[in-house]
Design a protein around this motif. Structure first.
Motif, short mmCIF file in Angstrom:
data_model
loop_
_atom_site.label_atom_id
_atom_site.label_comp_id
_atom_site.label_asym_id
_atom_site.label_seq_id
_atom_site.Cartn_x
_atom_site.Cartn_y
_atom_site.Cartn_z
N ARG A 192 -4.06 4.60 -6.01
CA ARG A 192 -5.28 5.33 -5.79
C ARG A 192 -6.44 4.22 -5.32
NH1 ARG A 192 -7.17 8.68 -10.95
NH2 ARG A 192 -9.05 8.75 -9.62
N VAL A 193 -6.23 2.99 -5.51
CA VAL A 193 -7.28 2.12 -5.01
C VAL A 193 -7.12 1.38 -3.84
CG1 VAL A 193 -7.80 1.76 -7.72
CG2 VAL A 193 -6.28 0.07 -6.43
N ASP A 194 -8.55 0.94 -3.27
CA ASP A 194 -8.54 0.20 -2.09
C ASP A 194 -8.57 -1.35 -2.40
OD1 ASP A 194 -9.20 2.51 -0.45
OD2 ASP A 194 -11.00 2.62 -1.62
N MET A 195 -8.95 -1.53 -3.57
CA MET A 195 -9.24 -3.01 -3.85
C MET A 195 -8.64 -3.22 -5.27
SD MET A 195 -12.46 -5.37 -4.46
CE MET A 195 -12.57 -6.61 -5.73
N LEU A 196 -7.65 -4.29 -5.20
CA LEU A 196 -7.01 -4.62 -6.74
C LEU A 196 -7.57 -5.87 -7.17
CD1 LEU A 196 -4.63 -3.34 -8.71
CD2 LEU A 196 -3.28 -5.17 -7.23
N SER A 197 -8.17 -5.73 -8.15
CA SER A 197 -8.78 -7.17 -8.91
C SER A 197 -7.91 -7.45 -10.30
CB SER A 197 -10.10 -6.95 -9.13
OG SER A 197 -10.93 -7.82 -9.34
N VAL A 198 -7.12 -8.55 -10.05
CA VAL A 198 -6.29 -8.64 -11.41
C VAL A 198 -7.17 -9.83 -12.35
CG1 VAL A 198 -4.24 -9.80 -12.07
CG2 VAL A 198 -4.51 -8.43 -10.13
N GLN A 199 -7.36 -9.32 -13.49
CA GLN A 199 -8.30 -10.11 -14.56
C GLN A 199 -7.65 -10.07 -16.10
OE1 GLN A 199 -10.64 -8.50 -11.96
NE2 GLN A 199 -10.23 -10.69 -11.27
N ILE A 215 3.71 -4.06 -5.21
CA ILE A 215 2.96 -4.68 -4.00
C ILE A 215 3.40 -3.40 -2.91
CG2 ILE A 215 2.79 -6.20 -2.05
CD1 ILE A 215 1.58 -7.60 -4.49
N ASP A 216 4.65 -3.07 -2.94
CA ASP A 216 4.99 -2.16 -2.18
C ASP A 216 4.15 -0.84 -2.37
OD1 ASP A 216 6.62 -1.99 0.17
OD2 ASP A 216 7.90 -0.75 -1.00
N ARG A 217 3.94 -0.40 -3.69
CA ARG A 217 3.43 0.92 -4.04
C ARG A 217 1.75 0.78 -3.66
NH1 ARG A 217 5.66 2.02 -8.98
NH2 ARG A 217 7.09 3.34 -7.82
N PHE A 218 1.03 -0.39 -3.65
CA PHE A 218 -0.40 -0.70 -3.44
C PHE A 218 -0.75 0.06 -2.11
CE2 PHE A 218 -3.75 -3.42 -1.86
CZ PHE A 218 -4.84 -2.97 -2.73
N ALA A 219 -1.50 0.95 -2.10
CA ALA A 219 -1.77 1.77 -1.01
C ALA A 219 -3.29 1.12 -0.21
CB ALA A 219 -2.00 3.05 -1.27
N GLY A 220 -3.82 -0.21 -0.86
CA GLY A 220 -5.11 -0.32 -0.45
C GLY A 220 -4.84 -1.55 0.59
N ASP A 221 -6.26 -2.16 0.68
CA ASP A 221 -6.39 -3.06 1.57
C ASP A 221 -6.57 -4.42 0.88
OD1 ASP A 221 -6.48 -1.03 3.74
OD2 ASP A 221 -8.44 -0.67 3.09
N LEU A 222 -6.95 -4.79 -0.18
CA LEU A 222 -7.50 -5.90 -0.64
C LEU A 222 -7.12 -6.33 -2.00
CD1 LEU A 222 -9.55 -8.41 -0.25
CD2 LEU A 222 -11.48 -6.72 -0.94
N ILE A 223 -6.57 -7.57 -2.06
CA ILE A 223 -6.23 -7.91 -3.44
C ILE A 223 -6.94 -9.36 -3.69
CG2 ILE A 223 -4.56 -8.78 -5.07
CD1 ILE A 223 -2.54 -6.81 -3.89
N VAL A 224 -7.44 -9.22 -5.13
CA VAL A 224 -7.98 -10.61 -5.65
C VAL A 224 -7.52 -10.92 -6.66
CG1 VAL A 224 -10.57 -11.50 -6.05
CG2 VAL A 224 -10.36 -9.80 -4.40
N LEU A 225 -7.37 -12.14 -6.76
CA LEU A 225 -6.52 -12.88 -8.29
C LEU A 225 -7.42 -13.87 -8.83
CD1 LEU A 225 -2.80 -13.17 -6.92
CD2 LEU A 225 -4.03 -11.09 -7.63
N THR A 226 -8.01 -13.75 -9.71
CA THR A 226 -8.64 -14.77 -10.36
C THR A 226 -8.62 -15.15 -12.08
OG1 THR A 226 -10.60 -13.34 -11.04
CG2 THR A 226 -10.85 -14.55 -9.05
N SER A 227 -7.64 -14.52 -12.67
CA SER A 227 -7.18 -14.69 -13.86
C SER A 227 -6.20 -15.64 -13.89
CB SER A 227 -6.92 -13.58 -14.76
OG SER A 227 -5.74 -12.84 -14.18
N ARG A 228 -5.03 -15.59 -13.82
CA ARG A 228 -3.70 -16.43 -13.86
C ARG A 228 -2.98 -16.21 -12.97
NH1 ARG A 228 -6.62 -19.51 -15.71
NH2 ARG A 228 -6.54 -20.52 -17.85
N GLY A 229 -2.29 -17.28 -12.35
CA GLY A 229 -1.13 -17.08 -11.46
C GLY A 229 0.01 -16.73 -12.05
#
Ligand SMILES: NC(=O)c1ccc[n+]([C@@H]2O[C@H](COP(=O)([O-])OP(=O)(O)OC[C@H]3O[C@@H](n4cnc5c(N)ncnc54)[C@H](O)[C@@H]3O)[C@@H](O)[C@H]2O)c1
Ligand SMILES: O=C(O)[C@H](O)COP(=O)(O)O
Length: 520
Positions: A192-199, A215-229
């Motif tokens: 459902r989301v356009d942007m995924l933000s991982v915290q 990743i394949d299921r993600f239907a949006g445009d943008l991913i942001v990762l700032t918690s941990r690799g």
């Protein structure tokens, strides 16, 4: 007393330690081997990313505290610290605003391709048409891990006009609603989301949480990762951005830092920063001073507000409750794994002799399996309630069969599930009830709990499947509701359970559920 500081921290923290009369040694080029050489006479360590292994604790007879100037403690072997009576503390609040701002900064930079445009102009170019920027305001954002950082990110995204969803198995629905955020399961969020933000923080549960399939299921445009690799599969993300399935990503944290041969570094629309989230002046002062204050408290014998573990010195201070710390943590972990709903409330019941004791440390242990960074030893109930999980603690003097019993009941308001445990003989932990089944199971190592129809041949059939997969059964406890009803078996296994083994066990139509749980 001697404090070893192994990572650069703001001078304010060092000054704080020195003004408390502590002997401060700094060595910022040191690795774990170097720590081992110096640790013998060290009373406290102040660190950031230095890895603190079990071996360090084994060789540190004087060590009382490892204090992290920051939030993440995935670089510290906390169970080993607890075994050696060493407190682990972090600075849970000091850099959250900085990291939330950095998350928003990365989102804009990736969405608007600002670094790429900057480089184009610097190189003499002027071709705005070559960029295909995204607009955040109309997007729906999905936050994975709605803790302290996730909530700060959510507030900022909300103010940009975005709609918000979140996935967080350890947050009450009411708390999310208060923030105007819809809690959903991960698959739904990805769709459902356009942007995924991982915290979320990095735990055994979140490692690889967003793999190639997600990743394949993600239907949006943008991913942001700032918690941990390590939470998001890096090659899969790199491929998806490279191929244009995902328009852009912003990444501050990597599975190995600094990243080596990381495919994310080679993709144009992935904007990367060197774990920069916490590196503002304010944040660095805050975390350095908090970490130093924890050391001063620990060495002066005062309560360490930000302690994350129940150091065995604390736990052993009362031999009547010591063993129940493990029993409670195990019962809670099993209840969380077996429960199929969202935990909205948790009831902790102490019965028998335990009802007369101070059970604060036991209660804190109940919350260890929740994926939170900050179960402060002296206030676990308050922290759970801040996260929208209602806590009811009760005590009763009488028990039917046991000297003491601790029962953990999790509920989503409709369903509930109880796991109870006790100590037998020489402080040996036992599970005696799991979801209405009376069992006699020893909790340790690789466990598997199966539910099946109570028919002849089922246990034998499951045993053959274990054999086929070369998994040895070390122990087993069996219980049933009634003849021909449902039965539960609790296995101790010498080997870990693979997904293939689980699938094969589940394929037997007489089996109604199997859950693998690792306790060590
Ligand atoms: N990039 C940076 O410089 C930077 C700065 C600050 C914090 N961080 C990192 O961000 C992380 C989060 O910090 P925090 O203070 O918000 O911690 P927190 O404990 O407050 O929040 C973590 C959240 O993750 C949730 N969670 C646990 N298991 C989960 C799962 N399986 N799926 C989804 N959610 C799950 C928890 O319920 C909790 O709400 C930490 O790892 C911290 O180190 C990074
Ligand atoms: O966990 C944290 O606090 C942040 O990731 C910052 O970590 P750092 O101290 O390595 O910058």
């Amino acid at each position: 007393m001697k404090v070893l500081v192994t990572d650069p921290i703001d001078d304010a923290g060092l000054a704080r330690l020195r003004s408390a009369g502590l002997d401060v040694e700094t060595d910022f080029d040191i690795d774990t081997a170097g720590v081992l050489e110096k640790i013998a006479d060290v009373d406290a360590m102040l660190i950031r990313g230095t890895e603190i292994t079990r071996e360090v604790f084994e060789n540190a007879p004087n060590l009382k505290i490892v204090s992290r100037a920051g939030i993440g403690v995935d670089n510290i072997d906390i169970p080993a610290a607890t075994d050696h009576g060493v407190i682990v503390a972090n600075a849970p609040r000091g850099n959250v605003y900085a990291a939330a701002e950095h998350t928003i900064g990365l989102a804009f930079n990736a969405a608007k391709q600002i670094p790429q445009a900057h480089m184009q102009v610097q190189a003499g170019g002027w071709d705005g048409a070559s960029f295909d920027a995204l607009e955040l305001g109309d997007m729906t954002a999905g936050i994975v891990g709605l803790g302290r950082l996730g909530q700060e990110v959510a507030w900022r995204l909300d103010n940009l006009g975005m709609d918000l969803l979140a996935y967080d198995p350890y947050l009450g629905e009411a708390r999310a609603r208060q923030m105007g955020i819809e809690l959903v399961e991960l698959d739904e969020l990805l769709e459902r989301v356009d942007m995924l933000s991982v915290q979320a923080r990095l735990t055994d549960e979140t490692r690889g949480l967003i793999g190639p399939e997600e990743i394949d299921r993600f239907a949006g445009d943008l991913i942001v990762l700032t918690s941990r690799g390590g939470i998001v599969d890096e090659p899969a993300l790199a491929d998806a951005v490279e191929s244009g399935e995902i328009a852009a990503a912003g990444v501050d944290v990597f599975s190995t830092e600094p990243p080596e041969d990381n495919p994310l570094l080679d993709v144009e629309n992935v904007v990367v920063t060197p774990h920069l989230g916490a590196k503002t002046h304010n944040a660095q002062v805050n975390v350095a001073v908090t970490a130093a204050d924890s050391i001063i408290s620990a060495l002066e014998g005062d309560l360490v507000q930000n302690a994350l573990n129940l150091s065995s010195t604390d736990a052993s201070s009362d031999p009547r409750t010591r063993g129940y710390v493990d029993v409670a943590e195990t019962a809670s972990k099993i209840a969380l794994r077996l429960f199929e709903g969202r935990v909205e409330s948790i009831e902790i019941e102490y019965a028998g002799d335990l009802a007369d004791e101070d059970t604060n440390l036991v209660t804190a242990a109940v919350f260890n399996p929740f994926g939170w960074q900050d179960v402060v030893v002296d206030a676990p109930t308050r922290i759970a309630e801040q996260r929208g999980i209602q806590v009811v603690e009760s005590k009763r003097r009488e028990t039917e069969d046991y000297q003491s019993l601790v029962s953990i009941t999790v509920s989503d308001g409709v369903r509930e599930l109880t796991v109870s445990g006790t100590l037998f003989g020489d402080n040996e932990p036992r599970l005696v009830e799991i979801d209405g089944f009376r069992v006699d199971a020893t909790p340790y190592g690789h466990m598997l709990i199966s539910r099946n129809r109570d028919e002849p041949g089922v246990i034998g059939a499951l045993g053959s499947v274990f054999g086929e997969y070369d998994v040895n059964i070390a122990g087993m406890a069996n219980a049933r509701e009634s003849i021909d009803g449902e039965a539960m078996s609790v296995y101790n296994l010498d080997d870990p359970v693979t997904p293939e083994l689980l699938e094969e066990l589940e394929s037997d139509t007489r089996v109604t559920g199997v859950t693998a749980i690792d306790l060590d």
